[in-house]
Design an enzyme around this catalytic site. Structure first.
Site, PDB file in Angstrom:
ATOM      1  N   ARG A  54       0.798  -1.408  -0.018  1.00  0.00           N
ATOM      2  CA  ARG A  54       0.047  -0.061  -0.189  1.00  0.00           C
ATOM      3  C   ARG A  54       0.564   1.151   0.003  1.00  0.00           C
ATOM      4  O   ARG A  54       0.453   2.223  -0.515  1.00  0.00           O
ATOM      5  CB  ARG A  54      -0.836   0.005   1.180  1.00  0.00           C
ATOM      6  CG  ARG A  54      -1.928   1.258   1.172  1.00  0.00           C
ATOM      7  CD  ARG A  54      -2.990   1.250   2.357  1.00  0.00           C
ATOM      8  NE  ARG A  54      -2.688   0.285   3.527  1.00  0.00           N
ATOM      9  CZ  ARG A  54      -2.084   1.080   4.511  1.00  0.00           C
ATOM     10  NH1 ARG A  54      -2.109   2.494   4.456  1.00  0.00           N
ATOM     11  NH2 ARG A  54      -1.872   0.529   5.742  1.00  0.00           N
ATOM     12  N   TYR A 107     -13.358  16.420 -17.011  1.00  0.00           N
ATOM     13  CA  TYR A 107     -14.027  14.812 -17.026  1.00  0.00           C
ATOM     14  C   TYR A 107     -15.321  14.899 -16.243  1.00  0.00           C
ATOM     15  O   TYR A 107     -15.203  15.588 -15.264  1.00  0.00           O
ATOM     16  CB  TYR A 107     -12.693  14.031 -16.780  1.00  0.00           C
ATOM     17  CG  TYR A 107     -13.289  12.445 -16.599  1.00  0.00           C
ATOM     18  CD1 TYR A 107     -13.817  11.939 -17.534  1.00  0.00           C
ATOM     19  CD2 TYR A 107     -12.840  11.740 -15.252  1.00  0.00           C
ATOM     20  CE1 TYR A 107     -14.308  10.656 -17.463  1.00  0.00           C
ATOM     21  CE2 TYR A 107     -13.439  10.525 -15.104  1.00  0.00           C
ATOM     22  CZ  TYR A 107     -14.229   9.951 -16.242  1.00  0.00           C
ATOM     23  OH  TYR A 107     -14.562   8.771 -15.943  1.00  0.00           O
ATOM     24  N   ASP A 179      -4.434  18.220 -15.593  1.00  0.00           N
ATOM     25  CA  ASP A 179      -4.892  17.015 -16.084  1.00  0.00           C
ATOM     26  C   ASP A 179      -4.532  16.815 -17.421  1.00  0.00           C
ATOM     27  O   ASP A 179      -4.842  17.324 -18.327  1.00  0.00           O
ATOM     28  CB  ASP A 179      -6.213  16.400 -15.939  1.00  0.00           C
ATOM     29  CG  ASP A 179      -6.790  15.011 -16.254  1.00  0.00           C
ATOM     30  OD1 ASP A 179      -5.726  14.533 -16.953  1.00  0.00           O
ATOM     31  OD2 ASP A 179      -7.877  14.537 -15.970  1.00  0.00           O
ATOM     32  N   LYS A 204      -5.761   5.412 -20.037  1.00  0.00           N
ATOM     33  CA  LYS A 204      -6.085   5.962 -21.231  1.00  0.00           C
ATOM     34  C   LYS A 204      -4.662   5.882 -22.381  1.00  0.00           C
ATOM     35  O   LYS A 204      -4.228   4.441 -22.499  1.00  0.00           O
ATOM     36  CB  LYS A 204      -6.610   7.271 -21.362  1.00  0.00           C
ATOM     37  CG  LYS A 204      -7.613   7.648 -20.346  1.00  0.00           C
ATOM     38  CD  LYS A 204      -8.714   6.637 -20.738  1.00  0.00           C
ATOM     39  CE  LYS A 204      -9.985   6.922 -19.729  1.00  0.00           C
ATOM     40  NZ  LYS A 204      -9.882   7.121 -18.284  1.00  0.00           N
TER      41      LYS A 204
END
Length: 392
Positions: A54, A107, A179, A204
């Protein structure tokens, strides 16, 4: 972390006198240390190593380093998704009473985070048009802590005035977050234009095969970098080692894929603009794009893999188009090796009212295309079939 270019991928494992050409997957959740002192050395930065997945693992480190090199940044952090990256930045760096200013065509899930989740936590938000730097600057308040924009908007492909917004944020002490998912570091490196933080949905174009869910974030300021990291670790935004391994593979071909899809996207945009029933085509290199001059400067003459267009006939024609263009995947994603078709009114921006979508330029006949690696002639033929069905 060095940004020096290298032809050799970092090794995870060495076997005797040889070393693997392909890095291995490291699925271990925990890592053993020799002594408590050795563990202290790791946590306090005197030695490198891993303790618990983690908090980081080798495959995540490889992806983080690779994207950081692409962006020309010192370091980065791999997270479980693109929205994990957005969330880690917004919640890791703000508190109740702060204000966050966003671009008005982010987005869809970023918009939801801005409009619903941050206010619930006492963080005020508002939106402004990033194509208008003066208007964006006017929306900055004394309590504005952070601004979030995309270089190219989703899905109308408008170009943000990145340089103007960066100057306004710098003058007012606002952290500028960009972004860069749509444009990628192959088209623009936001850090060179005044951004403080850059983030990606690695899912993406960077990974590029629709088989990975990952995010990435890099910050210039080490204090901000640490705050983002601490929030991500505390809230468990852990990336999968397998997804990281797949992403590393995908990024090896990214420059080739990016060059190819741009060529096809520009050709597709030109073809669509000549077709009966197509009322609008948006692509950054076209002469009729509203921000063409800015796109030429920011993207250095490049376009992107995205084309947006509008057909007449509303939802009925939209349904007919997707059925007629049966060889094109109708799916709300982008950046895959195959072309995908998205309908914002029924997917990414369905939460907005019809009036709000109309104000942003998204009608029921509006589509966004993520261009893939297919033969351009075959792709154009598939679109022609869809348009014929829509006209019928």
């Amino acid at each position: 972390m060095s940004t020096k270019k290298t032809l050799q991928r970092p090794d995870v494992l060495s076997v005797g006198a040889s070393k693997p050409v392909v890095n291995g997957i490291q699925p271990s959740v925990v890592y053993a240390s020799e002594t408590p002192d050795a563990l202290d050395d790791q946590y306090e930065g005197r030695a490198q190593g891993h303790t618990y997945a983690r908090e980081g693992h080798p495959n995540a480190d490889l992806v983080a380093s690779a994207v950081a090199r692409m962006e020309g940044m010192e370091a980065g952090l791999t997270l479980g998704s693109g929205m994990a990256a957005v969330t880690a930045v917004l919640l890791g760096l703000t508190k109740a009473g702060d204000h966050v200013l966003g671009g008005d065509q982010l987005y869809g899930r970023s918009l939801r985070l801005m409009s619903e989740d941050l206010p619930r936590l006492g963080i005020e938000t508002s939106l402004a048009d990033p194509t208008d730097a003066a208007g964006f600057a006017a929306a900055i308040r004394p309590e504005t802590k952070l601004a979030l924009i995309e270089v190219v908007s989703n899905p109308t492909l408008r170009m943000a005035d990145l340089d103007g917004i960066a100057e306004a944020c710098r003058e007012r002490g606002v952290i500028l977050v960009v972004d860069n998912t749509f444009t990628t570091p192959a088209a623009i490196k936001p850090i060179e234009h005044g951004a403080d933080i850059v983030l990606h949905s690695v899912t993406k174009l960077l990974a590029g095969h629709s088989d990975v869910t990952l995010g990435w974030v890099g910050a210039k300021d080490p204090v901000q970098r640490k705050a983002i990291y601490d929030f991500a670790v505390t809230t468990g935004m852990t990336p999968s080692p397998f997804d990281c391994w797949l992403a590393e593979r995908g990024m090896m071909t990214f420059p080739l894929r990016f060059a190819r899809v741009q060529e096809t996207a520009e050709r597709l945009a030109a073809h669509l603009a000549r077709q009966k029933g197509v009322t609008k085509v948006l692509y950054p290199t076209r002469d009729d794009h509203p921000d063409r001059a800015r796109a030429q400067g920011l993207l250095r003459g490049q376009g992107c893999n995205m084309v947006s267009f509008e057909i007449e006939g509303g939802r009925k024609a939209a349904n007919a188009f997707t059925q007629g263009a049966a060889d094109i995947a109708f799916a709300p994603t982008l950046g895959d090796v195959g072309t995908t078709l998205s309908h914002p009114a029924s997917s990414s921006h369905r939460a907005l009212s019809a009036e709000r979508r109309a104000a942003l330029g998204m009608s029921e006949g509006f589509f966004r295309v993520s261009v893939g690696l297919e033969d351009p002639d075959a792709l154009i033929a598939a679109f022609d079939a869809g348009l014929a069905a829509a006209r019928a």
